[in-house]
Write a protein that holds these residues in place. Sequence first.
Motif, PDB file in Angstrom:
ATOM      1  N   VAL A  70      -8.977  -9.300  23.527  1.00 53.27           N
ATOM      2  CA  VAL A  70      -9.540  -7.970  23.725  1.00 53.27           C
ATOM      3  C   VAL A  70      -8.438  -7.043  24.240  1.00 53.27           C
ATOM      4  O   VAL A  70      -7.753  -7.374  25.217  1.00 53.27           O
ATOM      5  N   ILE A  71      -8.278  -5.937  23.556  1.00 51.71           N
ATOM      6  CA  ILE A  71      -7.253  -4.966  23.957  1.00 51.71           C
ATOM      7  C   ILE A  71      -7.685  -4.240  25.225  1.00 51.71           C
ATOM      8  O   ILE A  71      -8.833  -3.796  25.352  1.00 51.71           O
ATOM      9  N   GLY A  72      -6.759  -4.121  26.173  1.00 50.09           N
ATOM     10  CA  GLY A  72      -7.029  -3.401  27.411  1.00 50.09           C
ATOM     11  C   GLY A  72      -6.313  -2.075  27.493  1.00 50.09           C
ATOM     12  O   GLY A  72      -6.861  -1.087  27.987  1.00 50.09           O
ATOM     13  N   LYS A  73      -5.089  -2.044  27.003  1.00 50.86           N
ATOM     14  CA  LYS A  73      -4.305  -0.805  26.971  1.00 50.86           C
ATOM     15  C   LYS A  73      -4.021  -0.463  25.529  1.00 50.86           C
ATOM     16  O   LYS A  73      -3.406  -1.244  24.807  1.00 50.86           O
ATOM     17  N   GLY A  74      -4.501   0.683  25.102  1.00 54.00           N
ATOM     18  CA  GLY A  74      -4.343   1.071  23.712  1.00 54.00           C
ATOM     19  C   GLY A  74      -2.916   1.446  23.375  1.00 54.00           C
ATOM     20  O   GLY A  74      -2.031   1.502  24.234  1.00 54.00           O
ATOM     21  N   GLY A  75      -2.689   1.715  22.095  1.00 53.64           N
ATOM     22  CA  GLY A  75      -1.353   2.139  21.698  1.00 53.64           C
ATOM     23  C   GLY A  75      -1.151   2.062  20.202  1.00 53.64           C
ATOM     24  O   GLY A  75      -1.932   1.455  19.460  1.00 53.64           O
ATOM     25  N   ARG A  76      -0.074   2.676  19.790  1.00 55.01           N
ATOM     26  CA  ARG A  76       0.354   2.665  18.397  1.00 55.01           C
ATOM     27  C   ARG A  76       1.817   2.248  18.376  1.00 55.01           C
ATOM     28  O   ARG A  76       2.577   2.559  19.294  1.00 55.01           O
ATOM     29  N   HIS A  77       2.241   1.514  17.342  1.00 60.40           N
ATOM     30  CA  HIS A  77       3.616   1.035  17.226  1.00 60.40           C
ATOM     31  C   HIS A  77       4.035   0.261  18.484  1.00 60.40           C
ATOM     32  O   HIS A  77       5.082   0.526  19.083  1.00 60.40           O
ATOM     33  N   ILE A  78       3.208  -0.708  18.858  1.00 58.08           N
ATOM     34  CA  ILE A  78       3.469  -1.495  20.068  1.00 58.08           C
ATOM     35  C   ILE A  78       4.533  -2.547  19.750  1.00 58.08           C
ATOM     36  O   ILE A  78       4.343  -3.366  18.841  1.00 58.08           O
ATOM     37  N   PRO A  79       5.653  -2.586  20.465  1.00 54.41           N
ATOM     38  CA  PRO A  79       6.669  -3.618  20.214  1.00 54.41           C
ATOM     39  C   PRO A  79       6.143  -5.005  20.596  1.00 54.41           C
ATOM     40  O   PRO A  79       5.354  -5.145  21.535  1.00 54.41           O
ATOM     41  N   GLN A  80       6.600  -6.023  19.858  1.00 55.72           N
ATOM     42  CA  GLN A  80       6.151  -7.383  20.151  1.00 55.72           C
ATOM     43  C   GLN A  80       6.417  -7.776  21.597  1.00 55.72           C
ATOM     44  O   GLN A  80       5.584  -8.421  22.234  1.00 55.72           O
ATOM     45  N   GLU A  81       7.577  -7.376  22.120  1.00 57.98           N
ATOM     46  CA  GLU A  81       7.942  -7.785  23.472  1.00 57.98           C
ATOM     47  C   GLU A  81       7.064  -7.123  24.541  1.00 57.98           C
ATOM     48  O   GLU A  81       7.080  -7.545  25.705  1.00 57.98           O
ATOM     49  N   GLN A  82       6.290  -6.116  24.165  1.00 58.62           N
ATOM     50  CA  GLN A  82       5.373  -5.472  25.109  1.00 58.62           C
ATOM     51  C   GLN A  82       3.907  -5.782  24.797  1.00 58.62           C
ATOM     52  O   GLN A  82       3.007  -5.325  25.493  1.00 58.62           O
ATOM     53  N   ALA A  83       3.655  -6.585  23.778  1.00 55.36           N
ATOM     54  CA  ALA A  83       2.287  -6.763  23.282  1.00 55.36           C
ATOM     55  C   ALA A  83       1.361  -7.391  24.324  1.00 55.36           C
ATOM     56  O   ALA A  83       0.189  -6.990  24.443  1.00 55.36           O
ATOM     57  N   TYR A  84       1.841  -8.370  25.070  1.00 50.89           N
ATOM     58  CA  TYR A  84       0.975  -9.013  26.050  1.00 50.89           C
ATOM     59  C   TYR A  84       0.469  -8.035  27.100  1.00 50.89           C
ATOM     60  O   TYR A  84      -0.609  -8.235  27.678  1.00 50.89           O
ATOM     61  N   ASP A  85       1.234  -6.972  27.356  1.00 49.92           N
ATOM     62  CA  ASP A  85       0.809  -5.975  28.345  1.00 49.92           C
ATOM     63  C   ASP A  85      -0.436  -5.216  27.891  1.00 49.92           C
ATOM     64  O   ASP A  85      -1.062  -4.515  28.693  1.00 49.92           O
ATOM     65  N   HIS A  86      -0.791  -5.341  26.622  1.00 51.00           N
ATOM     66  CA  HIS A  86      -1.925  -4.588  26.076  1.00 51.00           C
ATOM     67  C   HIS A  86      -3.199  -5.423  25.995  1.00 51.00           C
ATOM     68  O   HIS A  86      -4.217  -4.921  25.516  1.00 51.00           O
ATOM     69  N   MET A 125       0.869 -21.052  15.236  1.00 53.51           N
ATOM     70  CA  MET A 125       0.458 -19.916  14.417  1.00 53.51           C
ATOM     71  C   MET A 125       1.623 -19.389  13.585  1.00 53.51           C
ATOM     72  O   MET A 125       2.761 -19.298  14.062  1.00 53.51           O
ATOM     73  N   ILE A 126       1.334 -19.036  12.341  1.00 49.74           N
ATOM     74  CA  ILE A 126       2.355 -18.397  11.499  1.00 49.74           C
ATOM     75  C   ILE A 126       2.718 -17.038  12.078  1.00 49.74           C
ATOM     76  O   ILE A 126       3.895 -16.648  12.124  1.00 49.74           O
ATOM     77  N   PHE A 127       1.708 -16.317  12.511  1.00 46.98           N
ATOM     78  CA  PHE A 127       1.894 -14.994  13.111  1.00 46.98           C
ATOM     79  C   PHE A 127       1.392 -15.056  14.545  1.00 46.98           C
ATOM     80  O   PHE A 127       0.185 -14.964  14.791  1.00 46.98           O
ATOM     81  N   PRO A 128       2.284 -15.244  15.526  1.00 50.11           N
ATOM     82  CA  PRO A 128       1.856 -15.316  16.919  1.00 50.11           C
ATOM     83  C   PRO A 128       1.151 -14.029  17.345  1.00 50.11           C
ATOM     84  O   PRO A 128       1.302 -12.971  16.722  1.00 50.11           O
ATOM     85  N   ILE A 129       0.392 -14.136  18.408  1.00 47.61           N
ATOM     86  CA  ILE A 129      -0.438 -13.014  18.837  1.00 47.61           C
ATOM     87  C   ILE A 129       0.371 -11.745  19.121  1.00 47.61           C
ATOM     88  O   ILE A 129      -0.052 -10.649  18.726  1.00 47.61           O
ATOM     89  N   ARG A 183       2.952 -10.702  17.579  1.00 48.30           N
ATOM     90  CA  ARG A 183       3.249 -10.121  16.270  1.00 48.30           C
ATOM     91  C   ARG A 183       1.997  -9.503  15.657  1.00 48.30           C
ATOM     92  O   ARG A 183       2.071  -8.481  14.970  1.00 48.30           O
ATOM     93  N   GLN A 184       0.850 -10.118  15.873  1.00 49.92           N
ATOM     94  CA  GLN A 184      -0.393  -9.542  15.377  1.00 49.92           C
ATOM     95  C   GLN A 184      -0.604  -8.141  15.949  1.00 49.92           C
ATOM     96  O   GLN A 184      -0.945  -7.191  15.221  1.00 49.92           O
ATOM     97  N   ILE A 185      -0.433  -8.018  17.253  1.00 44.15           N
ATOM     98  CA  ILE A 185      -0.641  -6.719  17.901  1.00 44.15           C
ATOM     99  C   ILE A 185       0.353  -5.692  17.382  1.00 44.15           C
ATOM    100  O   ILE A 185      -0.004  -4.542  17.092  1.00 44.15           O
ATOM    101  N   ALA A 186       1.611  -6.095  17.233  1.00 48.56           N
ATOM    102  CA  ALA A 186       2.630  -5.169  16.730  1.00 48.56           C
ATOM    103  C   ALA A 186       2.318  -4.738  15.303  1.00 48.56           C
ATOM    104  O   ALA A 186       2.405  -3.543  14.956  1.00 48.56           O
ATOM    105  N   TYR A 187       1.940  -5.676  14.458  1.00 46.68           N
ATOM    106  CA  TYR A 187       1.680  -5.380  13.053  1.00 46.68           C
ATOM    107  C   TYR A 187       0.457  -4.479  12.903  1.00 46.68           C
ATOM    108  O   TYR A 187       0.480  -3.474  12.170  1.00 46.68           O
TER     109      TYR A 187
END
Length: 287
Positions: A136-152, A222-226, A228-232
């Motif tokens: 479940v997303i907690g912090k919204g965003g667009r063009h989220i980098p993979q290295e920051q994805a867990y923060d969301h 996973m082929i696409f880790p979480i 990467r999913q958020i970034a994509y």
Amino acid sequence: MNGKLASYSVDGTHYYGAVRDDGMIALSPDFPQWPDLRAVIEAGGLDRLLEAAEGRPITHEAGTFDYEIPLANPEKIICVGVNFPDRNAEYKDGKDLPQNMSLFIRFPRSFTGHDRPLIRPKASDKLDYEGEIAIVIGKGGRHIPQEQAYDHIAAISLCNEGTLRDWVRHAKFNVTQGKNFDRSGALGPWLVPFRDHAQLEDVRITTRVNGETRQDDRTSRMIFPIPRQIAYISAFTTLVPGDIIVTGTPTGAGARFDPPRYLKPGDVIEIEGEGIGLLRNTVEDET
């Protein structure tokens, strides 16, 4: 602060609260500014709920309430398909692992809650299971980098991404119908607040049907880790608080047996996620 938060109903009245082994602590009456858990997540209030539950007795004993899906009205439920190597191999098309992920949308009405029946529709007897982890997303965003994805990420849950297999082949290129029959899948039982990468990076996910293990894999494969999913996904759509991403199912769905082993009334399906919980459902025919 650890804990589990759920949406539930008692005689048609809806609540959210903290989960205990012997029942629920209703918290929604104390937070009228937040009508549901989506509003709690939008306000960053999960920890406030857990703090409010500390030391309080249960208000609803186990067996006196019905679980609802944790978030009844997310803006988006986006599902990732073919996200484990063995699942990709099931297609026997000679193709290597995909470069980009397959995605599709589900509607909230296509899910039911924990300990409630999946509905096998009149239109098909080919109801199948897919055990998955949902974030479940907690912090919204667009063009989220993979290295920051867990923060969301705000929280984690489980999903039985029930599918009507013949209805995902009704056209040349779509799966929408077969993924969205009313109450054909389940979400829940609860939300586990997300604290640390370890909650998602190498988690065992298993599916059992009538006690028999059918799916068993780990998120580290996973082929696409979480992230990467958020970034994509955020590359093409703005993610907002309360959005749900269903992250992919391992090999072993009923359609891949010979002959196929589709769900039937009376079956019991259990989806278990390490450190998350267990999502249980039975099956009933549509009336």
